[in-house]
Design an enzyme around this catalytic site. Structure first.
Site, PDB file in Angstrom:
ATOM      1  N   HIS A   1       0.139  11.669  -6.371  1.00 38.09           N
ATOM      2  CA  HIS A   1       0.635  11.973  -5.029  1.00 38.09           C
ATOM      3  C   HIS A   1      -0.551  12.230  -4.093  1.00 38.09           C
ATOM      4  O   HIS A   1      -0.948  11.351  -3.343  1.00 38.09           O
ATOM      5  CB  HIS A   1       1.586  13.170  -5.129  1.00 38.09           C
ATOM      6  CG  HIS A   1       2.372  13.474  -3.899  1.00 38.09           C
ATOM      7  ND1 HIS A   1       2.336  12.713  -2.762  1.00 38.09           N
ATOM      8  CD2 HIS A   1       3.250  14.481  -3.640  1.00 38.09           C
ATOM      9  CE1 HIS A   1       3.137  13.226  -1.857  1.00 38.09           C
ATOM     10  NE2 HIS A   1       3.707  14.309  -2.361  1.00 38.09           N
TER      11      HIS A   1
ATOM     12  N   HIS B   1       2.750   0.647  -2.682  1.00 30.11           N
ATOM     13  CA  HIS B   1       3.495   1.846  -2.305  1.00 30.11           C
ATOM     14  C   HIS B   1       4.933   1.663  -2.736  1.00 30.11           C
ATOM     15  O   HIS B   1       5.453   0.547  -2.681  1.00 30.11           O
ATOM     16  CB  HIS B   1       3.418   2.053  -0.782  1.00 30.11           C
ATOM     17  CG  HIS B   1       3.795   3.426  -0.347  1.00 30.11           C
ATOM     18  ND1 HIS B   1       5.100   3.828  -0.204  1.00 30.11           N
ATOM     19  CD2 HIS B   1       3.028   4.505  -0.032  1.00 30.11           C
ATOM     20  CE1 HIS B   1       5.116   5.087   0.186  1.00 30.11           C
ATOM     21  NE2 HIS B   1       3.883   5.533   0.292  1.00 30.11           N
TER      22      HIS B   1
ATOM     23  N   ASP C   1      -4.094   5.972   1.578  1.00 25.39           N
ATOM     24  CA  ASP C   1      -5.244   6.497   0.844  1.00 25.39           C
ATOM     25  C   ASP C   1      -6.428   5.546   0.793  1.00 25.39           C
ATOM     26  O   ASP C   1      -7.506   5.930   0.354  1.00 25.39           O
ATOM     27  CB  ASP C   1      -4.831   6.843  -0.591  1.00 25.39           C
ATOM     28  CG  ASP C   1      -3.910   8.038  -0.612  1.00 25.39           C
ATOM     29  OD1 ASP C   1      -4.233   9.002   0.082  1.00 25.39           O
ATOM     30  OD2 ASP C   1      -2.888   7.996  -1.299  1.00 25.39           O
TER      31      ASP C   1
HETATM   32  N1  ACO Z   1      -3.029  -2.904  -8.129  1.00 31.52           N
HETATM   33  C1  ACO Z   1      -2.618  -3.939  -8.922  1.00 31.52           C
HETATM   34  N2  ACO Z   1      -1.331  -4.178  -9.225  1.00 31.52           N
HETATM   35  C2  ACO Z   1      -0.420  -3.341  -8.720  1.00 31.52           C
HETATM   36  C3  ACO Z   1      -0.763  -2.244  -7.892  1.00 31.52           C
HETATM   37  C4  ACO Z   1      -2.124  -2.042  -7.605  1.00 31.52           C
HETATM   38  N3  ACO Z   1      -2.526  -1.030  -6.828  1.00 31.52           N
HETATM   39  N4  ACO Z   1       0.358  -1.583  -7.539  1.00 31.52           N
HETATM   40  C5  ACO Z   1       1.355  -2.227  -8.117  1.00 31.52           C
HETATM   41  N5  ACO Z   1       0.911  -3.294  -8.841  1.00 31.52           N
HETATM   42  C6  ACO Z   1       1.707  -4.291  -9.541  1.00 31.52           C
HETATM   43  C7  ACO Z   1       2.264  -3.740 -10.845  1.00 31.52           C
HETATM   44  O1  ACO Z   1       1.394  -3.992 -11.927  1.00 31.52           O
HETATM   45  C8  ACO Z   1       3.567  -4.491 -10.954  1.00 31.52           C
HETATM   46  O2  ACO Z   1       3.265  -5.799 -11.380  1.00 31.52           O
HETATM   47  P1  ACO Z   1       4.250  -6.565 -12.434  1.00 31.52           P
HETATM   48  O3  ACO Z   1       5.529  -6.728 -11.683  1.00 31.52           O
HETATM   49  O4  ACO Z   1       3.534  -7.811 -12.770  1.00 31.52           O
HETATM   50  O5  ACO Z   1       4.385  -5.604 -13.598  1.00 31.52           O
HETATM   51  C9  ACO Z   1       4.062  -4.601  -9.517  1.00 31.52           C
HETATM   52  O6  ACO Z   1       2.859  -4.569  -8.723  1.00 31.52           O
HETATM   53  C10 ACO Z   1       5.011  -3.470  -9.078  1.00 31.52           C
HETATM   54  O7  ACO Z   1       4.360  -2.228  -9.350  1.00 31.52           O
HETATM   55  P2  ACO Z   1       5.115  -0.854  -9.692  1.00 31.52           P
HETATM   56  O8  ACO Z   1       4.179   0.007 -10.481  1.00 31.52           O
HETATM   57  O9  ACO Z   1       6.468  -1.151 -10.290  1.00 31.52           O
HETATM   58  O10 ACO Z   1       5.352  -0.258  -8.254  1.00 31.52           O
HETATM   59  P3  ACO Z   1       5.722   1.248  -7.916  1.00 31.52           P
HETATM   60  O11 ACO Z   1       6.537   1.214  -6.682  1.00 31.52           O
HETATM   61  O12 ACO Z   1       6.324   1.958  -9.079  1.00 31.52           O
HETATM   62  O13 ACO Z   1       4.310   1.919  -7.685  1.00 31.52           O
HETATM   63  C11 ACO Z   1       2.371   2.823  -6.694  1.00 31.52           C
HETATM   64  C12 ACO Z   1       3.804   2.277  -6.468  1.00 31.52           C
HETATM   65  C13 ACO Z   1       2.408   3.955  -7.748  1.00 31.52           C
HETATM   66  C14 ACO Z   1       1.845   3.407  -5.377  1.00 31.52           C
HETATM   67  C15 ACO Z   1       1.476   1.667  -7.183  1.00 31.52           C
HETATM   68  O14 ACO Z   1       1.443   0.632  -6.219  1.00 31.52           O
HETATM   69  C16 ACO Z   1       0.048   2.119  -7.523  1.00 31.52           C
HETATM   70  O15 ACO Z   1      -0.190   2.586  -8.638  1.00 31.52           O
HETATM   71  N6  ACO Z   1      -0.904   2.012  -6.550  1.00 31.52           N
HETATM   72  C17 ACO Z   1      -2.243   2.476  -6.759  1.00 31.52           C
HETATM   73  C18 ACO Z   1      -2.302   3.991  -6.587  1.00 31.52           C
HETATM   74  C19 ACO Z   1      -2.181   4.423  -5.133  1.00 31.52           C
HETATM   75  O16 ACO Z   1      -2.824   3.879  -4.259  1.00 31.52           O
HETATM   76  N7  ACO Z   1      -1.344   5.461  -4.911  1.00 31.52           N
HETATM   77  C20 ACO Z   1      -1.176   6.033  -3.554  1.00 31.52           C
HETATM   78  C21 ACO Z   1       0.208   5.808  -3.048  1.00 31.52           C
HETATM   79  S1  ACO Z   1       0.353   6.435  -1.402  1.00 31.52           S
HETATM   80  C22 ACO Z   1       0.641   8.118  -1.539  1.00 31.52           C
HETATM   81  O17 ACO Z   1       1.150   8.600  -2.509  1.00 31.52           O
HETATM   82  C23 ACO Z   1       0.257   9.010  -0.437  1.00 31.52           C
END
Ligand code: ACO
Length: 436
Positions: free
Chosen positions: A267, A306, A362
């Site tokens: 988060h 996101h 972020d």
């Molecule tokens: N880099 C590479 N691949 C990604 C990323 C990423 N940053 N984010 C998602 N994906 C891919 C996943 O591997 C998945 O691929 P697949 O369908 O082939 O398995 C697909 O995109 C969907 O991803 P999910 O994890 O299901 O998406 P979710 O909505 O659960 O996750 C999250 C969102 C946690 C923010 C994710 O995008 C992530 O981990 N990002 C990096 C961390 C980050 O920047 N967090 C800050 C969020 S903003 C905040 O909280 C203020």
């Protein structure tokens, strides 16, 4: 076209109609689906609330597909451009932008509540020299409830508002002192003739100068960061604030819980991960290789993606500009070039495009905060989010539809079984060996 959903229960052949209101059905309506008189009825199973609206809220609007964020109807871009943090906090809490007179009164009230009881100072000084500032903030905010016992009267609107003012005013003081503590520096008291952000910067950085005057460009950059982080509807910490608040505990205890939720790396800690990633990549030349590794599933591109935004996070667009303004004063961080190259390649690459992965808030905030220790990043987030948490809490506590938050579960454990005396037990599996 009737605004209803017809559900057919194939177990019984019964059909029933459920009203659709504001794009939702009531989860309790599913209880009509039962196989017998004493059947509890159907529940919905939704771990992590992926498709469950838990509240009706008039505070913040997000359209994740179009990259839209509005507080009380006002686009975030206009607030970032024209408003101040205190004005935005007023807007979130009271629903309307203040008049001149209302803003003057509000600013005056906040200014006159920034001091902490000396015993809070002693409490903070009792932490270890290397205590994490976020741990200090969570504890000190919780401790405030013992200084203001009246706060437990959450059904009294005047008492509620007094705590709202105190929290918005005192959280920056606690935050700055947690930073001073980590540096072994004396705590700096608030200065009433400074604005909200200028006073915070003075409490953070003043050493021996009679008056600490922040660089105006940096002060404005922080003001914008505070506006952008003030609220984000039902995120993990807002949900914690509402859930804890639903027990009618005082807002200090509830806010400490919300801040604890923000402490988690998924988060409030993602900007730290971005900075770490940029440092590891190091140079623009190594960006393509890093992107290939991400695409091969060897880690994520931090600061991208996101749960709600499937488009450019509007806050990231603003922060990119803020980063430029900050670097004009502080000198350009070479990691900015790495970030820009990552963004450029990712926005054109099929892997990221097909998954709708765009920069989030972020991606650039870590770079802007680079002069601070990373442990301060979630603290910097908690200061402005205090306004959002309180707005969410106030709305929840006054919503006649809300009750104590108490989800259901799908029980997956053992059926009833008889207690076995210890000598008759043949084996036991322990996750942790005692004494290990
Ligand atoms: N880099 C590479 N691949 C990604 C990323 C990423 N940053 N984010 C998602 N994906 C891919 C996943 O591997 C998945 O691929 P697949 O369908 O082939 O398995 C697909 O995109 C969907 O991803 P999910 O994890 O299901 O998406 P979710 O909505 O659960 O996750 C999250 C969102 C946690 C923010 C994710 O995008 C992530 O981990 N990002 C990096 C961390 C980050 O920047 N967090 C800050 C969020 S903003 C905040 O909280 C203020």
């Amino acid at each position: 076209m009737p605004e209803t959903l017809t559900i057919m229960d194939n177990r019984t052949g019964r059909t029933f109609e459920v009203p659709i209101e504001e794009g939702t059905i009531r989860a309790t309506a599913l209880r009509e689906a039962k196989v017998g008189e004493d059947d509890f009825g159907l529940m919905s199973y939704d771990p992590a609330f992926l498709n469950t609206a838990s509240v009706r809220s008039a505070i913040t609007f997000i359209d994740g597909d179009r990259g839209v964020l509005r507080y009380r109807g006002y686009p975030i871009e206009q607030l970032a451009e024209q408003s101040t943090y205190l004005e935005t906090a007023y807007l979130l809490l009271f629903g309307e932008l203040p008049t001149n007179a209302a803003l003057a009164r509000w600013s005056d009230e906040i200014t006159h509540h920034t001091f902490l009881h000396e015993n809070v100072k002693s409490l903070m000084q009792a932490f270890r020299y290397d205590a994490h500032p976020m741990g200090m903030l969570v504890s000190a905010v919780a401790a405030l409830s013992t200084f203001y016992p009246e706060a437990s009267q959450v059904d009294d609107s005047a008492i509620r508002m007094r705590q709202v003012v105190r929290l918005i005013a005192k959280v920056p003081t606690i935050a700055a002192w947690s930073f001073r503590h980590s540096r072994g520096l004396p705590y700096v008291y608030p200065e009433n003739d400074l604005g909200f952000v200028a006073n915070f910067l003075s409490m953070m950085f003043r050493i021996a100068e009679p008056k600490y005057l922040a660089e105006p460009a940096l002060e404005r950059a922080l003001e914008v960061l505070f506006i952008l982080h003030a609220d984000h509807e039902q995120n993990c910490s807002a949900n914690a604030m509402r859930s804890i608040g639903s027990s009618k505990v005082d807002p200090y205890s509830a806010l400490a819980g919300a801040a604890a939720a923000l402490y988690g790396p998924l988060h409030g800690g993602a900007n730290e991960a971005v900075l770490k990633m940029l440092t590891e990549i190091g140079t623009v030349k190594r960006v393509p290789e890093f992107i290939s590794r991400v695409k091969a599933g060897e880690g994520r591109l931090m600061g991208f993606g996101h749960r709600i935004y499937k488009n450019y996070d509007p806050r990231a667009t603003i922060l990119k500009q803020v980063a430029d303004e900050v670097f004009e004063v502080t000198g350009r961080n070479p990691l900015l070039d790495v970030a820009l190259e990552l963004e450029k390649i990712a926005l054109e690459d099929g892997y990221f495009v097909s998954r709708k992965l765009y920069p989030n808030v972020d991606f650039y905030s870590g770079l802007i905060y680079q002069a601070l220790p990373v442990a301060m990043f979630p603290v910097m987030f908690a200061i402005p989010r205090t306004a959002g948490w309180l707005a969410q809490w106030l709305e929840g506590i006054q919503d006649p539809e809300q009750k104590i938050a108490r989800p259901r579960q799908v029980y997956t454990g053992a059926d009833e079984r008889a207690y076995v005396p210890i000598d008759e037990r043949r084996s036991a599996t322990l996750a942790v060996t005692p004494g290990a």
